[in-house]
Design an enzyme around this catalytic site. Structure first.
Site, PDB file in Angstrom:
ATOM      1  N   ASP A  29       0.841  -1.201   0.000  1.00 22.08           N
ATOM      2  CA  ASP A  29       0.000   0.000   0.000  1.00 22.08           C
ATOM      3  C   ASP A  29       0.875   1.249   0.000  1.00 22.08           C
ATOM      4  O   ASP A  29       0.577   2.233  -0.684  1.00 22.08           O
ATOM      5  CB  ASP A  29      -0.890   0.013   1.252  1.00 22.08           C
ATOM      6  CG  ASP A  29      -1.898  -1.137   1.221  1.00 22.08           C
ATOM      7  OD1 ASP A  29      -2.683  -1.274   2.169  1.00 22.08           O
ATOM      8  OD2 ASP A  29      -1.888  -1.895   0.217  1.00 22.08           O
ATOM      9  N   ASP A  33       0.778   4.189  -2.684  1.00 18.00           N
ATOM     10  CA  ASP A  33       0.476   5.584  -2.308  1.00 18.00           C
ATOM     11  C   ASP A  33       1.553   6.542  -2.823  1.00 18.00           C
ATOM     12  O   ASP A  33       1.265   7.674  -3.228  1.00 18.00           O
ATOM     13  CB  ASP A  33       0.351   5.714  -0.789  1.00 18.00           C
ATOM     14  CG  ASP A  33      -0.890   4.975  -0.266  1.00 18.00           C
ATOM     15  OD1 ASP A  33      -0.970   4.697   0.942  1.00 18.00           O
ATOM     16  OD2 ASP A  33      -1.763   4.636  -1.116  1.00 18.00           O
ATOM     17  N   SER A  78     -34.668 -10.607 -16.812  1.00 21.18           N
ATOM     18  CA  SER A  78     -34.832 -11.185 -15.473  1.00 21.18           C
ATOM     19  C   SER A  78     -34.688 -12.702 -15.647  1.00 21.18           C
ATOM     20  O   SER A  78     -34.374 -13.173 -16.746  1.00 21.18           O
ATOM     21  CB  SER A  78     -36.204 -10.823 -14.918  1.00 21.18           C
ATOM     22  OG  SER A  78     -37.185 -11.215 -15.861  1.00 21.18           O
ATOM     23  N   LEU A  79     -34.853 -13.435 -14.571  1.00 16.28           N
ATOM     24  CA  LEU A  79     -34.640 -14.889 -14.624  1.00 16.28           C
ATOM     25  C   LEU A  79     -35.876 -15.596 -14.092  1.00 16.28           C
ATOM     26  O   LEU A  79     -36.487 -15.135 -13.129  1.00 16.28           O
ATOM     27  CB  LEU A  79     -33.448 -15.286 -13.748  1.00 16.28           C
ATOM     28  CG  LEU A  79     -32.058 -14.928 -14.280  1.00 16.28           C
ATOM     29  CD1 LEU A  79     -31.018 -15.177 -13.203  1.00 16.28           C
ATOM     30  CD2 LEU A  79     -31.732 -15.710 -15.535  1.00 16.28           C
ATOM     31  N   GLU A 108     -23.509 -20.490 -11.722  1.00 17.37           N
ATOM     32  CA  GLU A 108     -22.846 -19.299 -11.164  1.00 17.37           C
ATOM     33  C   GLU A 108     -23.585 -18.870  -9.902  1.00 17.37           C
ATOM     34  O   GLU A 108     -24.796 -19.073  -9.792  1.00 17.37           O
ATOM     35  CB  GLU A 108     -22.894 -18.145 -12.184  1.00 17.37           C
ATOM     36  CG  GLU A 108     -22.242 -18.475 -13.511  1.00 17.37           C
ATOM     37  CD  GLU A 108     -22.536 -17.412 -14.572  1.00 17.37           C
ATOM     38  OE1 GLU A 108     -23.048 -16.331 -14.231  1.00 17.37           O
ATOM     39  OE2 GLU A 108     -22.266 -17.682 -15.751  1.00 17.37           O
ATOM     40  N   LYS A 110     -25.514 -16.488  -7.447  1.00 18.39           N
ATOM     41  CA  LYS A 110     -26.386 -15.322  -7.651  1.00 18.39           C
ATOM     42  C   LYS A 110     -26.112 -14.362  -6.489  1.00 18.39           C
ATOM     43  O   LYS A 110     -26.553 -14.561  -5.367  1.00 18.39           O
ATOM     44  CB  LYS A 110     -27.848 -15.757  -7.661  1.00 18.39           C
ATOM     45  CG  LYS A 110     -28.794 -14.686  -8.180  1.00 18.39           C
ATOM     46  CD  LYS A 110     -30.186 -15.241  -8.434  1.00 18.39           C
ATOM     47  CE  LYS A 110     -31.114 -14.168  -8.974  1.00 18.39           C
ATOM     48  NZ  LYS A 110     -31.240 -13.009  -8.050  1.00 18.39           N
ATOM     49  N   GLU A 165     -23.240  -7.625 -10.762  1.00 23.20           N
ATOM     50  CA  GLU A 165     -23.909  -7.331  -9.492  1.00 23.20           C
ATOM     51  C   GLU A 165     -22.941  -6.548  -8.615  1.00 23.20           C
ATOM     52  O   GLU A 165     -21.833  -7.033  -8.321  1.00 23.20           O
ATOM     53  CB  GLU A 165     -24.293  -8.658  -8.819  1.00 23.20           C
ATOM     54  CG  GLU A 165     -25.420  -8.549  -7.865  1.00 23.20           C
ATOM     55  CD  GLU A 165     -26.812  -8.603  -8.551  1.00 23.20           C
ATOM     56  OE1 GLU A 165     -26.892  -8.833  -9.762  1.00 23.20           O
ATOM     57  OE2 GLU A 165     -27.800  -8.388  -7.839  1.00 23.20           O
ATOM     58  N   LYS A 281     -27.220 -21.959 -16.323  1.00 22.49           N
ATOM     59  CA  LYS A 281     -27.397 -21.518 -17.712  1.00 22.49           C
ATOM     60  C   LYS A 281     -26.866 -22.588 -18.651  1.00 22.49           C
ATOM     61  O   LYS A 281     -25.856 -23.242 -18.351  1.00 22.49           O
ATOM     62  CB  LYS A 281     -26.577 -20.243 -17.998  1.00 22.49           C
ATOM     63  CG  LYS A 281     -26.821 -19.107 -17.042  1.00 22.49           C
ATOM     64  CD  LYS A 281     -25.798 -17.984 -17.282  1.00 22.49           C
ATOM     65  CE  LYS A 281     -26.006 -16.905 -16.241  1.00 22.49           C
ATOM     66  NZ  LYS A 281     -25.001 -15.820 -16.355  1.00 22.49           N
ATOM     67  N   LYS A 305     -33.419 -20.475  -6.181  1.00 18.89           N
ATOM     68  CA  LYS A 305     -33.391 -19.552  -5.044  1.00 18.89           C
ATOM     69  C   LYS A 305     -33.290 -20.342  -3.744  1.00 18.89           C
ATOM     70  O   LYS A 305     -34.031 -21.322  -3.548  1.00 18.89           O
ATOM     71  CB  LYS A 305     -34.677 -18.698  -5.012  1.00 18.89           C
ATOM     72  CG  LYS A 305     -34.961 -17.905  -6.269  1.00 18.89           C
ATOM     73  CD  LYS A 305     -33.915 -16.845  -6.563  1.00 18.89           C
ATOM     74  CE  LYS A 305     -33.955 -15.669  -5.633  1.00 18.89           C
ATOM     75  NZ  LYS A 305     -34.834 -14.554  -5.977  1.00 18.89           N
TER      76      LYS A 305
HETATM   77  C1  LIG Z   1     -28.515 -14.351 -18.165  1.00 20.02           C
HETATM   78  O1  LIG Z   1     -29.120 -13.384 -17.320  1.00 20.02           O
HETATM   79  C2  LIG Z   1     -28.678 -13.301 -16.037  1.00 20.02           C
HETATM   80  N1  LIG Z   1     -27.568 -13.943 -15.611  1.00 20.02           N
HETATM   81  C3  LIG Z   1     -27.158 -13.826 -14.318  1.00 20.02           C
HETATM   82  N2  LIG Z   1     -26.049 -14.474 -13.872  1.00 20.02           N
HETATM   83  C4  LIG Z   1     -25.638 -14.344 -12.598  1.00 20.02           C
HETATM   84  N3  LIG Z   1     -24.521 -14.990 -12.189  1.00 20.02           N
HETATM   85  N4  LIG Z   1     -26.313 -13.575 -11.700  1.00 20.02           N
HETATM   86  C5  LIG Z   1     -27.422 -12.917 -12.094  1.00 20.02           C
HETATM   87  N5  LIG Z   1     -28.082 -12.150 -11.190  1.00 20.02           N
HETATM   88  C6  LIG Z   1     -27.898 -13.010 -13.420  1.00 20.02           C
HETATM   89  N6  LIG Z   1     -29.014 -12.340 -13.851  1.00 20.02           N
HETATM   90  C7  LIG Z   1     -29.409 -12.478 -15.136  1.00 20.02           C
HETATM   91  C8  LIG Z   1     -30.638 -11.740 -15.620  1.00 20.02           C
END
Ligand SMILES: COc1nc2nc(N)nc(N)c2nc1C
Length: 308
Positions: A29, A33, A78-79, A108, A110, A165, A281, A305
């Site tokens: 650091d 600096d 959205s998902l 992945e 969330k 995010e 995905k 969720k």
């Molecule tokens: C393909 O669309 C998305 N992919 C995502 N992937 C991660 N890891 N986290 C999310 N919140 C997310 N949200 C959306 C709409």
């Protein structure tokens, strides 16, 4: 002076990337600096040498009257949600009906924060916006510039948008609430609200004090990047200086996805940030296109969720 300023900017960006994005510091650091102060001194003597991507320009001076509305080049989706293993097996069946490939899933975390979109033009961070309703968000560029993990210039001169995010680490959340409680201020209910409140500040110096961080997980208009799957996109984002979450895995069977979900359900409390689920995905982009979208969400993805 101009040459030295450019050299310092580049070196500071490299050390900043190592420290904030890769979490592997390359200098102390103190040394950082010293370099930073040298750049401040040159910019003080030669203000015409100041550029928007200089690390000295992360905290804007002015207090905004309000937030401008911005329309996303490509809507932020959205998902669909899944709440148990049966929902996931049904999702898997739907996918298998829509494509005959031996489909691979990428899982992945969330992150429980605020969805944002970052636009880079020729590698320079131009604009940052909240998701809003998916089509129109709010311009919070000067607040996102204070997030040290967001590079003001990428390692390649790409023009595209990245989505991710923005979140407040659990430790920063606890410290912030302790300070607010001591001052008799209202405390935040959870890190997500604290991150949202910190990004909706009209005075970016407040945002700068909140120790926000970010994980990027998607992109729009990213033909330049020439990637054929979500997993390769994430690798490319990391290669050019963007922070991605390391807890991602690829599976071919939904049974294995479920085992990963059970593993992360346990591991969740050890993470330094809040997560509210796991996003599953289809990994291959051409298969994603084949499967397509519903009115508001991709058909090729689902968010499992965690029980509230
Ligand atoms: C393909 O669309 C998305 N992919 C995502 N992937 C991660 N890891 N986290 C999310 N919140 C997310 N949200 C959306 C709409």
């Amino acid at each position: 002076a101009e040459e030295r300023a450019a050299e310092l900017r580049e070196e500071l960006q490299r050390h900043s990337n190592a420290y904030y994005v890769l979490d592997k510091p390359t200098i102390s650091d103190y040394e950082y600096d010293q370099l930073y102060q040298e750049l401040v001194d040159i910019e003080t003597d030669y203000p015409e040498l100041i550029t928007s991507e200089s690390p000295t320009q992360r905290v804007g001076g002015k207090i905004l009257p309000g937030f401008e509305k911005v329309e996303h080049d490509v809507p932020m989706l959205s998902l669909g949600n899944a709440f148990n293993k049966e929902d996931l097996l049904n999702f898997d069946q739907r996918i298998k009906r829509l494509t005959d490939d031996s489909v691979q899933y990428i899982c992945e975390l969330k992150i429980d924060g605020l969805a944002v979109s970052l636009r880079y033009e020729n590698g320079v961070f131009q604009r940052g916006a909240t998701r809003g309703d998916g089509v129109v968000g709010e311009d919070i560029t000067q607040n996102l510039r204070t997030v040290k993990a967001i590079p003001l210039r990428l390692k390649q001169p790409y023009t595209f948008e990245v989505r991710g995010e923005c979140y407040m680490p659990k430790s920063s959340f606890a410290k912030l609430n302790e300070e607010r409680d001591e001052k008799g201020q209202e405390i935040f209910a959870n890190p997500r609200n604290a991150a949202a409140g910190s990004l909706r500040q009209l005075d970016s110096s407040v945002t700068a004090s909140r120790n926000l961080n970010i994980f990027l997980y998607g992109a729009a208009n990213f033909d330049d990047l020439d990637v054929s799957s979500q997993s390769r996109l994430l690798e490319k984002l990391a290669d050019i200086g963007l922070r991605t979450n390391p807890e991602r895995r690829i599976f071919t069977s939904m049974e294995d996805v479920w085992s990963f979900i059970e593993e992360m359900t346990e591991k969740r409390t050890e993470l330094t940030y809040d997560i509210d689920g796991i996003v599953i995905k289809v990994d291959d982009f051409s298969t994603q296109e084949e499967i397509g979208y519903t009115v508001k969400a991709p058909r090729w993805a689902i968010a499992y969720k965690f029980p509230a």
